[in-house]
Scaffold this active site. Sequence first.
Site, PDB file in Angstrom:
ATOM      1  CE1 TYR A  32       1.082  -0.193   4.433  1.00 30.46           C
ATOM      2  CE2 TYR A  32      -0.081   1.882   4.397  1.00 30.46           C
ATOM      3  CZ  TYR A  32       0.773   1.004   5.021  1.00 30.46           C
ATOM      4  OH  TYR A  32       1.318   1.338   6.239  1.00 30.46           O
ATOM      5  CD  GLU A 181       9.708   1.621  10.386  1.00 36.16           C
ATOM      6  OE1 GLU A 181       9.567   2.569   9.592  1.00 36.16           O
ATOM      7  OE2 GLU A 181       9.532   0.429  10.053  1.00 36.16           O
TER       8      GLU A 181
HETATM    9  N1  PDD Z   1       2.731   5.129   7.394  1.00 37.58           N
HETATM   10  N2  PDD Z   1       7.364   3.751   8.908  1.00 37.58           N
HETATM   11  C1  PDD Z   1       6.185   3.101   8.934  1.00 37.58           C
HETATM   12  C2  PDD Z   1       6.122   1.736   9.561  1.00 37.58           C
HETATM   13  C3  PDD Z   1       5.042   3.696   8.365  1.00 37.58           C
HETATM   14  O1  PDD Z   1       3.870   3.025   8.364  1.00 37.58           O
HETATM   15  C4  PDD Z   1       5.135   5.000   7.813  1.00 37.58           C
HETATM   16  C5  PDD Z   1       3.958   5.708   7.199  1.00 37.58           C
HETATM   17  C6  PDD Z   1       6.388   5.647   7.825  1.00 37.58           C
HETATM   18  C7  PDD Z   1       6.581   7.016   7.228  1.00 37.58           C
HETATM   19  O2  PDD Z   1       6.590   6.946   5.820  1.00 37.58           O
HETATM   20  P1  PDD Z   1       6.139   8.173   4.914  1.00 37.58           P
HETATM   21  O3  PDD Z   1       6.898   9.364   5.367  1.00 37.58           O
HETATM   22  O4  PDD Z   1       6.511   7.781   3.533  1.00 37.58           O
HETATM   23  O5  PDD Z   1       4.649   8.342   5.123  1.00 37.58           O
HETATM   24  C8  PDD Z   1       7.478   4.990   8.375  1.00 37.58           C
HETATM   25  C9  PDD Z   1       1.533   5.624   6.743  1.00 37.58           C
HETATM   26  C10 PDD Z   1       1.329   7.095   6.813  1.00 37.58           C
HETATM   27  C11 PDD Z   1       0.362   4.797   7.223  1.00 37.58           C
HETATM   28  O6  PDD Z   1       0.548   3.593   7.348  1.00 37.58           O
HETATM   29  O7  PDD Z   1      -0.740   5.334   7.395  1.00 37.58           O
END
Ligand code: PDD
Length: 294
Positions: A32, A181
Site C-alpha cells: 500500500y 522506527e
Molecule cells: N505510514 N514507517 C512506517 C512503519 C510507516 O507506516 C510510515 C507511514 C512511515 C513514514 O513513511 P512516509 O513518510 O513515507 O509516510 C514509516 C503511513 C502514513 C500509514 O501507514 O498510514
Amino acid sequence: MGVAYFNGEFMPLESVRISPLDRGFLFGDSVYEVIPSYAGELFLLEEHLQRLQRSLDAIRLESPLSFDQWRAMLEELVRRNEGDGPVDLGLYLQVTRGVAPRDHAFPAGGVPTVFAMASPIAPLPDTIHQAGVAAVTRPDTRWSRCDIKATTLLANVLARQEAREHDAVEAILLLDGQVTEGAASNVFALVDGTLVTPPLASSLLPGVTRALVLRLAAQCGLDVVERDLSESELRAAGEIWLTSSTKELLPVCRLDGHPVGAGVPGPAWEAVHAAYQEEKSRATQSRLEAKGCA
Ligand code: PDD
C-alpha cells in the site's frame, strides 16, 4: 464516506465489495501507499509511486497501472472527493495479488485487486507547538522486511494500541538496543547537537517524509547523519521527531512519561517544521500557477 476507486471504477466507498478469497484479505498478500494531497496537489507523488513500485517488485507483483495511469486515477480521486473546494486529503491505495482459491503459493495468471480511497487530513492541533506529543518505546516484534510497505501490520497495530493505552500517539520500536522506527512513522533525534536518524535497512520503511526532512534539515544548517541510534541516545536526546506523510513532522516532548529535552518543541523542530510548511506551500502554489489560478 466519499468516493473510492476499485478495479477500474469510481464508486461510493460503501459500495466497494472485496471477495473473501482476495489474497490481501486472506494472507495480507498486498502492499500500500499513503499519499497526501494539499489543496488538490498530490505532494511528492513521484517519490510515493517509486516506493510503490519498489514494494511491488519486492513481492514479485507486476504493477497493474503505469505511472501515468496511477497519477490520472489519483488526481481523479482527489477531484471526486474535494466537494465544494480544495481540501487536504490522505489518499490510501492498496494492491493485492487478487482473488484465487486459498493456497499460499502465487496463483497462476492472477489479476491484482486495486483499491484507493481518500480521507480528510485533519490539521495538526495548535497544542503541538506548545506541548508536542507523547511517545512510548516498545520492542520491535515485526518481521525482517519492514522496508516493504506491506499491509501485514499486526505488530504495528499492537504497538500503536499500547501507545494509545499510555496516552501516547506513537510507539517507538527498539530492536537489539537500537531504534528502528515508529509503528507508522520514522524517527529522528537530536544527539549532542547532531540530527540522527537510523540508516535505510530492511528493518525500516524508506519514508518519503524522512527523505524530505533529511534534505530540509541540512538546508536549515543542521548537522545531519544517518547512523544507528541507540536506546540510551534516544532517552538522552535534546529533541525527538516523528515523520510521516499524514502527520508530517511531530515533536515528541514526552518519552515513556519523561520529558524530552526541555519538555517543549525545540528550536531545530521549529526551523525544520517551518521549512516543511514552506515546501508544501510551494508545491500547492506551483499547481495553482500551472492552472492559471494564482
Ligand atoms: N505510514 N514507517 C512506517 C512503519 C510507516 O507506516 C510510515 C507511514 C512511515 C513514514 O513513511 P512516509 O513518510 O513515507 O509516510 C514509516 C503511513 C502514513 C500509514 O501507514 O498510514
